[in-house]
Structure formats: C-alpha cells, structure tokens
Design a protein around this motif. Sequence first.
Motif, PDB file in Angstrom:
ATOM      1  N   ALA A  27       0.850  -1.196   0.000  1.00 57.93           N
ATOM      2  CA  ALA A  27       0.000   0.000   0.000  1.00 57.93           C
ATOM      3  C   ALA A  27       0.884   1.245   0.000  1.00 57.93           C
ATOM      4  O   ALA A  27       2.076   1.184   0.260  1.00 57.93           O
ATOM      5  CB  ALA A  27      -0.925   0.000   1.216  1.00 57.93           C
ATOM      6  N   LYS A  42     -11.335  -0.250  -0.663  1.00 59.08           N
ATOM      7  CA  LYS A  42     -10.021  -0.019  -1.269  1.00 59.08           C
ATOM      8  C   LYS A  42     -10.065  -0.283  -2.776  1.00 59.08           C
ATOM      9  O   LYS A  42     -10.814  -1.118  -3.260  1.00 59.08           O
ATOM     10  CB  LYS A  42      -8.963  -0.948  -0.653  1.00 59.08           C
ATOM     11  CG  LYS A  42      -8.788  -0.789   0.839  1.00 59.08           C
ATOM     12  CD  LYS A  42      -8.181   0.554   1.189  1.00 59.08           C
ATOM     13  CE  LYS A  42      -7.868   0.651   2.655  1.00 59.08           C
ATOM     14  NZ  LYS A  42      -8.739   1.478   3.417  1.00 59.08           N
ATOM     15  N   ASP A  94      -5.088   1.919  -4.170  1.00 56.52           N
ATOM     16  CA  ASP A  94      -4.644   1.928  -2.778  1.00 56.52           C
ATOM     17  C   ASP A  94      -3.671   0.801  -2.468  1.00 56.52           C
ATOM     18  O   ASP A  94      -2.826   0.936  -1.589  1.00 56.52           O
ATOM     19  CB  ASP A  94      -5.852   1.790  -1.841  1.00 56.52           C
ATOM     20  CG  ASP A  94      -6.848   2.914  -2.032  1.00 56.52           C
ATOM     21  OD1 ASP A  94      -6.441   4.088  -1.911  1.00 56.52           O
ATOM     22  OD2 ASP A  94      -8.027   2.620  -2.315  1.00 56.52           O
TER      23      ASP A  94
END
Length: 175
Positions: A27, A42, A94
């Motif tokens: 991430a 996400k 993300d």
Amino acid sequence: MSALKSEETHGYTKIASYPKYQAYLIARKERPVLTKNYFLDKRIALLNYPTSRSGHIIPVQIFTELGLSLEKLDIVYARSHKEMRTLLYSGDVDIISSYWQAEDEALFSTNYRVPISSPVSGSSWYIKLTNRNDDLLCASQSMLLQLSTGQSQNYYKSLNLIPFAHCNVEKTIRS
C-alpha cells in the motif's frame, strides 16, 4: 509439474529455475490488514494475467478465503507489475499485489507491505527427452542463460541451472 509428477510419469527433466520469492500486498499510505472489511473500500490493482501467482492467483485466493467476491471489490487490472507500481505511486489505486524489489524502497515504505503467502517458487523450465539427447539439453540451458543475462531486472538475471555432469554451460557463459 509437481502436482502431476510429470518428471516421473512423463519423462520431463527440470533444467533451470528462478529462485523463490515472497508475494506481498503493498500500500502507499498504510499497512494493509488482511480482513474482509479492510478491502471493501479499497481500490486494488491486480495483474491481468490469471497465471501470475504474486499478481493474481494468491491475492484472489486471499479474497476468496475472506469471503469476498471479485465483483464486490474495486479492482483495476494492470498489464505488468511495473504498471501496478505506477498506479500505486500515482494514487490511482490503494493496494497492489506483487513481489518486493530493491527499487521499491525509494518509492514505498517497507512498513506498508504485508506478506500474503509462504515464499512462491520461481518459474522453472523443463525439457522432455525421449532419447538421451545431451546436446539438446545443454544447448537449451545455454540459451536460457543467455536470455537471462540480457534481462534488466536482477531477479531475472538470477537463473539457476540444474547441474548436469555432461553440460559445462555455466562456466562457458558466465566466465
């Protein structure tokens, strides 16, 4: 090849392989958490190759184990690991699922990666020799090694040749 025991049952011989590597969720802004709720909001990049273990197979298995269907996730499919890294760095996604490489340390925090499997075996090459064709075996190893040394990423330069007494490929090419 292992599951089918192809070496024993079909006469395939392993001639080269890449080393094992670790698959990660990476991430940009936080350490990923392997829970169902975490992934629901996400945007996730996966590799658009269903045969890629680190970029597709392993993360899909994780999502399935967590009870998530791919249809409920916001997935962006990329053509390469490099493209996934670009999407992550730019903030278009993300999380990505990939291997970790030394160059990543300049772009991403090691604290924001989570291993998602035991080490993954690298790709291997096999040859099926109906007769003991040592020249073909040695020439195949030589060609693989030449292709390997021409690669730009260190991982792909680290091809391991399976030693055969009659092949002197490694000493010839690497010296």
